[in-house]
Design a protein around this motif. Structure first.
Motif, PDB file in Angstrom:
ATOM      1  N   ASP A 117       0.846  -1.196   0.000  1.00  0.00           N
ATOM      2  CA  ASP A 117       0.000   0.000   0.000  1.00  0.00           C
ATOM      3  C   ASP A 117       0.881   1.245   0.000  1.00  0.00           C
ATOM      4  OD1 ASP A 117      -2.100   1.736   0.141  1.00  0.00           O
ATOM      5  OD2 ASP A 117      -2.513   1.395   2.267  1.00  0.00           O
ATOM      6  N   HIS A 118       1.549   1.480  -1.125  1.00  0.00           N
ATOM      7  CA  HIS A 118       2.404   2.653  -1.275  1.00  0.00           C
ATOM      8  C   HIS A 118       2.284   3.136  -2.715  1.00  0.00           C
ATOM      9  CE1 HIS A 118       5.857   5.294  -1.440  1.00  0.00           C
ATOM     10  NE2 HIS A 118       6.024   5.159  -0.130  1.00  0.00           N
ATOM     11  N   PRO A 119       1.956   4.424  -2.943  1.00  0.00           N
ATOM     12  CA  PRO A 119       1.698   4.892  -4.313  1.00  0.00           C
ATOM     13  C   PRO A 119       2.881   4.720  -5.257  1.00  0.00           C
ATOM     14  CG  PRO A 119       1.856   6.746  -2.770  1.00  0.00           C
ATOM     15  CD  PRO A 119       1.773   5.508  -1.955  1.00  0.00           C
ATOM     16  N   GLU A 123       2.842   2.234  -8.483  1.00  0.00           N
ATOM     17  CA  GLU A 123       3.128   2.791  -9.808  1.00  0.00           C
ATOM     18  C   GLU A 123       4.219   1.982 -10.504  1.00  0.00           C
ATOM     19  OE1 GLU A 123       5.256   6.800 -11.433  1.00  0.00           O
ATOM     20  OE2 GLU A 123       3.573   7.110 -10.061  1.00  0.00           O
TER      21      GLU A 123
END
Length: 325
Positions: A117-119, A123
């Motif tokens: 859960d880390h943008p 990406e």
């Protein structure tokens, strides 16, 4: 040559496709990433970390659908947890698909799967068509990194790129769950409290003990997270606790400063969360353990936290940091 710290996920994705090592940010800790389907790239992870070949790796992808493709069977409870907690600090161990190399799973029949859960991580993962194996980006057995600079300090000469996503929000590795006979069992306490998993599944979970060899999943070894100091665990540290001058204390919820110094006793106190917040304590734990090593204290006394929620995972890390074998 020391690794470059970058913020460009296109460059990181290209490096992973080329079989290079890229340290990647997640909400838990920074991981040392490589193409999980490329055995030569995976071997670089074990070499860079000096990690024993019997300790399996976690593989990551950007969505539950993409990562579950690497499992050959998925239990009903696993589907429930994927829906509830992915992306998030949960790793699930499931029977592996034949496409996953034996090196990744240390010859075991199951593979550890996660959606972070880390943008920045999401990406990056969305730009590659393979899962990324990514154990914590630190030398094996030592304190896990929660910033890009931590990675550079510890593995800078052994990594091609470090993708900077800022400080990790959770600060503890993921909780690991396996499904023997279809029912969830905790293999490692971590950034997702066990109580939240039990709430979704509607029953209490068994918790497996650690191993000194042949672990069933990543992060199960009895001795781990060592700051390199002599560390002892106490149920509670009182103010007059007799510890050697020049030592350090790790406490919780004392209401003062996060770091304070006693001029008379020459003791430095590190409070994981002066206000008694378990989430803040989890986020601070590895930072403080790293300071223990940096200052080379001859003795570190650490008190246990309440054995609930994230406190259970923090206590687990403290006990293993203190283990001698």
């Amino acid at each position: 040559m020391s690794a470059s710290i970058i913020t460009d996920t296109d460059t990181a994705a290209q490096a992973l496709r080329a079989g290079q090592l890229v340290a990647i940010p997640t909400e838990t800790v920074y991981g040392l990433g490589a193409n999980a389907l490329d055995e030569s790239a995976v071997l670089k992870i074990f070499t860079a970390k000096n990690r024993p070949s019997f300790d399996p790796l976690i593989i990551h992808q950007s969505t539950p659908e993409r990562i579950l493709a690497y499992a050959s069977e998925i239990s009903e409870e696993a589907f429930k947890l994927a829906e509830a907690f992915w992306p998030g600090p949960l790793t699930m161990v499931l029977p592996k698909h034949r496409s996953v190399p034996d090196m990744v799973v240390s010859g075991l029949p199951a593979v550890a799967l996660r959606v972070p859960d880390h943008p920045v991580a999401l990406e990056l993962l969305s730009k590659v068509d393979f899962p990324v194996a990514a154990p914590s980006a630190n030398p094996f057995g030592f304190v896990s990194p929660t910033t890009a600079q931590h990675v550079k300090d510890q593995l800078g000469e052994r990594v091609d790129y470090i993708l900077d996503g800022g400080p990790c929000r959770v600060g503890l590795e993921s909780t690991i769950v396996a499904f023997p006979n279809g029912e969830a069992t905790i293999l490692r306490k971590g950034g997702l409290p066990i109580e939240q998993i039990e709430e979704i599944l509607g029953h209490r979970l068994a918790v497996k003990t650690h191993s000194s060899s042949q672990p069933e999943a990543p992060g199960m070894l009895s001795k781990h997270y060592s700051p390199g100091n002599h560390l002892e665990i106490f149920e509670r540290l009182e103010e007059d606790q007799p510890i050697p001058a020049g030592s350090a204390r790790i406490v919780f919820g004392r209401g003062g400063k996060a770091i304070s110094y006693d001029d008379k006793r020459l003791i430095t106190t590190y409070d994981l969360s002066p206000n008694g917040e378990l989430a803040q304590a989890a986020q601070q734990l590895f930072t403080f353990l790293r300071l223990m090593a940096t200052h080379n204290y001859p003795f570190v006394a650490a008190e246990l936290l309440p054995e609930t929620g994230l406190g259970r995972a923090i206590n687990d890390r403290l006990r293993r940091a203190a283990a001698t074998e």
